[in-house]
Design an enzyme around this catalytic site. Sequence first.
Site, PDB file in Angstrom:
ATOM      1  N   ALA A 112      60.731 -89.692 -10.587  1.00 49.84           N
ATOM      2  CA  ALA A 112      61.376 -88.967  -9.479  1.00 49.84           C
ATOM      3  C   ALA A 112      61.796 -89.979  -8.695  1.00 49.84           C
ATOM      4  O   ALA A 112      62.874 -90.786  -9.071  1.00 49.84           O
ATOM      5  CB  ALA A 112      60.537 -87.898  -8.959  1.00 49.84           C
TER       6      ALA A 112
ATOM      7  N   LYS B 253      60.060 -90.277 -21.206  1.00 49.76           N
ATOM      8  CA  LYS B 253      60.116 -91.146 -20.057  1.00 49.76           C
ATOM      9  C   LYS B 253      59.830 -92.552 -20.630  1.00 49.76           C
ATOM     10  O   LYS B 253      60.118 -93.504 -20.306  1.00 49.76           O
ATOM     11  CB  LYS B 253      59.159 -90.868 -18.917  1.00 49.76           C
ATOM     12  CG  LYS B 253      59.460 -89.566 -18.339  1.00 49.76           C
ATOM     13  CD  LYS B 253      58.705 -88.925 -17.196  1.00 49.76           C
ATOM     14  CE  LYS B 253      59.052 -87.846 -16.588  1.00 49.76           C
ATOM     15  NZ  LYS B 253      58.071 -87.397 -15.747  1.00 49.76           N
TER      16      LYS B 253
ATOM     17  N   LEU C 217      60.333 -92.453  -7.293  1.00 43.52           N
ATOM     18  CA  LEU C 217      60.006 -94.022  -7.391  1.00 43.52           C
ATOM     19  C   LEU C 217      60.770 -94.886  -7.948  1.00 43.52           C
ATOM     20  O   LEU C 217      61.421 -94.863  -8.948  1.00 43.52           O
ATOM     21  CB  LEU C 217      58.390 -93.922  -8.354  1.00 43.52           C
ATOM     22  CG  LEU C 217      57.443 -93.077  -7.700  1.00 43.52           C
ATOM     23  CD1 LEU C 217      56.094 -93.058  -8.523  1.00 43.52           C
ATOM     24  CD2 LEU C 217      56.969 -93.640  -6.125  1.00 43.52           C
TER      25      LEU C 217
ATOM     26  N   VAL D  52      62.520 -91.165 -14.635  1.00 42.80           N
ATOM     27  CA  VAL D  52      61.000 -91.500 -14.611  1.00 42.80           C
ATOM     28  C   VAL D  52      60.600 -91.941 -13.164  1.00 42.80           C
ATOM     29  O   VAL D  52      61.175 -92.537 -12.582  1.00 42.80           O
ATOM     30  CB  VAL D  52      60.880 -93.078 -15.554  1.00 42.80           C
ATOM     31  CG1 VAL D  52      59.447 -93.409 -15.358  1.00 42.80           C
ATOM     32  CG2 VAL D  52      61.643 -92.928 -16.643  1.00 42.80           C
TER      33      VAL D  52
ATOM     34  N   GLY E 168      58.444 -83.050  -7.861  1.00 40.30           N
ATOM     35  CA  GLY E 168      58.941 -82.215  -6.753  1.00 40.30           C
ATOM     36  C   GLY E 168      60.232 -82.305  -6.459  1.00 40.30           C
ATOM     37  O   GLY E 168      60.858 -83.249  -6.752  1.00 40.30           O
TER      38      GLY E 168
END
Length: 815
Positions: free
Chosen positions: A611, A682, A613, A609, A797
């Site tokens: 990336a 997620k 963060l 969830v 990304g």
Amino acid sequence: MNILKFGGSSVATPERIKLVAACIQKHLKDDTTITVFSAFGGVTDDLILMALMASREDLSYKEILQKNETRHLEAIKELIPVNAQSGILSRIKTEFNRLETLYEGVYLLNELSNRTRNMVAGFGEILSSLIIAEYFKSLGIAALSVDSRELIVCKNTNDKIQVNYPKTNKNIESFFADNRSKLYVVPGFIAKNDEGVPSTLGRGGSDFTAAILAAALNVPRLYIYTDVNGMYTANPRIVPQAYPLKNVSYEEAMELSHFGAKVIYPPTLQPLLEKQIEILVKNTFSPEEEGTLISKSGKHNFRWVTGITHIDNISLVNIEGSGMIGIPGFSKRFFEVMHQENINVVLITQASSEHSICIAVKDDEAPAAKLALDEAFEAEIRNKRINPIQIEDDVAIIALVGDRMKSHHGLSGKLFSALGNNNINIRAIAQGSSERNISAVIAKKDVTKALNTLHETFFEVPSKELNLFITGVGNVGGKLIEQLKRQEIYLLEKLRLKVRILGLSNSRKMIFDENGIDLENWKNLLEQGEETSQDAFFEKVKELNFRNSIFVDNTASPVIASTYKNYLANSISVVTCNKIACADDFSNYEKLIDLSREYGATFLYETNVGAGLPIIDTLKNLVDSGDRIQKIQAVLSGSLNFVFNNYKGEEPFYKIVEEAMKEGYTEPDPKIDLSGIDVARKILILSRVSGLEMELDEIEKDNFLSEESLNTKTNEEFFDFLEKDEYQFRELYQSAAQNKAQLKYVAQLENGKAKVGLQQVGPEHPFYNLNGSDNIVLFFTDRYSVQPLIVKGAGAGADVTASGIFADIIRIGKK
């Protein structure tokens, strides 16, 4: 007077014998020197093997005998000038003729007695010492060849050696009083018994010979030359980071040698201890190295733990039953049986309940121990007062050794914790009252991992080695490898983490390297690897059995996600950006969490969830600290946020999706993102982390795609439908624009229910100005009830996802 002992590896070749001669000549400058020699390297093994072969009527022993004769004769020709060879050649051929006669007798009788075995085993030292003494004479050094069988008297009983010290000391004192020479050459290992029959001092007995001489002659120091730089903190062949010890006490050396340290033969220390004769262990091939000094106090040894060692080829013998409790003399009977069978007990442990006794013996003695004990306790076993004797094979003993251990609290806990964290099960424990030794019995297969783990824990600069096995080396995996390579020095210097990649795989190939894969050339190496298989990949990771192993999954594969349980159940940590496992049936998700706890393996999935963060970590901290989640609102799809931020109803919708794919914001199948299934997974994961037992099909989904597009099988078909449905996407955009709103794909959890769908968000909402591929999560909790706790930033990304995986790896390293 100097006494020097040289092992078999030191005299294995003529070139090495020349190095030994140079070393001895340095000592000769100082004083009279007695040298004790082992057989040429490998010869004693051959001598015993030939005897066994002859006893089995295997005539091929003659080939080995001929090879050994040739080896010794060739050594003479290389070491000694031609004009001085005839005498020693004749003597060596005579000794081989005697050997041949002994083997013929064994062959004809089809029997190998202990007396004959000991007799033939000692020929290697006789041969080597005769050749070396003649070599010194050829150098112009007056060397006196000594027959140690005329000096040392012993008794051998099933490889148990008892030296008759009064007779031996008298013989030694008389010989060296009556003879004068600058250099004495003495064969090690050999002796005779009270009847004058040739015998031996046991394998490694050349050390013992030197020690007996040193004690009888009261020399201040005994030099033992070998092929390593002294006694090490651990076996350097198993633990590459091990290093030589400068100082060791007699007691520490006894413990280390008893528990497998091969540098010193255990009985060597016995005659030296009483007279406090120092032993200096040095390297024949690097004589300038300091070596290890064994003395009374182990001078200047500042460490709590001096060394780590182990004994292989051990079996556990266990007797237990209620009939043992409170019965006087039970232990006496047990150990009397061991004594009568001449079985050496290596380790003893008994439960305070008196319900069981467990001992460790050499594995080749275990069957005899069981047979004898079953017979001795036959009545108790028949009456079910005790259970039949149990044997556990394939175990080993590891031991921490150190004089100062008794002065330091918590060492046992540190040992057990280090082993437990690496899934190394302890079968039995023993610690003497001196607290100089803590021993543990473990599975033989875990020895290498255990020794390296404990060495890292007790000896190395506070650092930790992490061993990574990575599957999936595309966008995310490739970026992760780049980041690991770039940060290698920083991690070691600043975080004391040595991170190595030992395994890599993609959908076609896989490679492994126990020393670490070359990260400059990993792509080419992988192309040349073997065919990939997830089962084979797991089995190889398990077989390598490295400490601090971490499996890293950078894929979206359900097949790979299904293997996590195997890794966790073998105490191999798992780090993944693959959401499938954590969004699977709740029972499967819970199983992974339970396995992680049960086997001490870490399971981290922060990048599932947001990336890179810290969304999951933040939520865990809130829950763990006792806060209660009221509501979660989030934009959790970087790809969808990118798409709707860039779609203005001008350029076709499918073109924006293609751009998101090129940027690496979407899954390889973009339908996973656009259908909302990715976001649903997620919010499901967040709901589970917050404490809810929720399934994926319980999440309400508001799809903005047509059913036809959702049912497509390929990306090409999917994009065809996106192009066809362009008018629908333009209507969605225009409706939001008329309301001065932004389109955001929002996930929400409230009152135990979750939903995902496209929403129009006005300027007053925190989601309105969310740019690019950013994610945002609002946590409304009892503590953050009015103003939510907000986590916001890049949420898609390859770079940021890789950095999130990297962060999880570092978290494990810091544990």
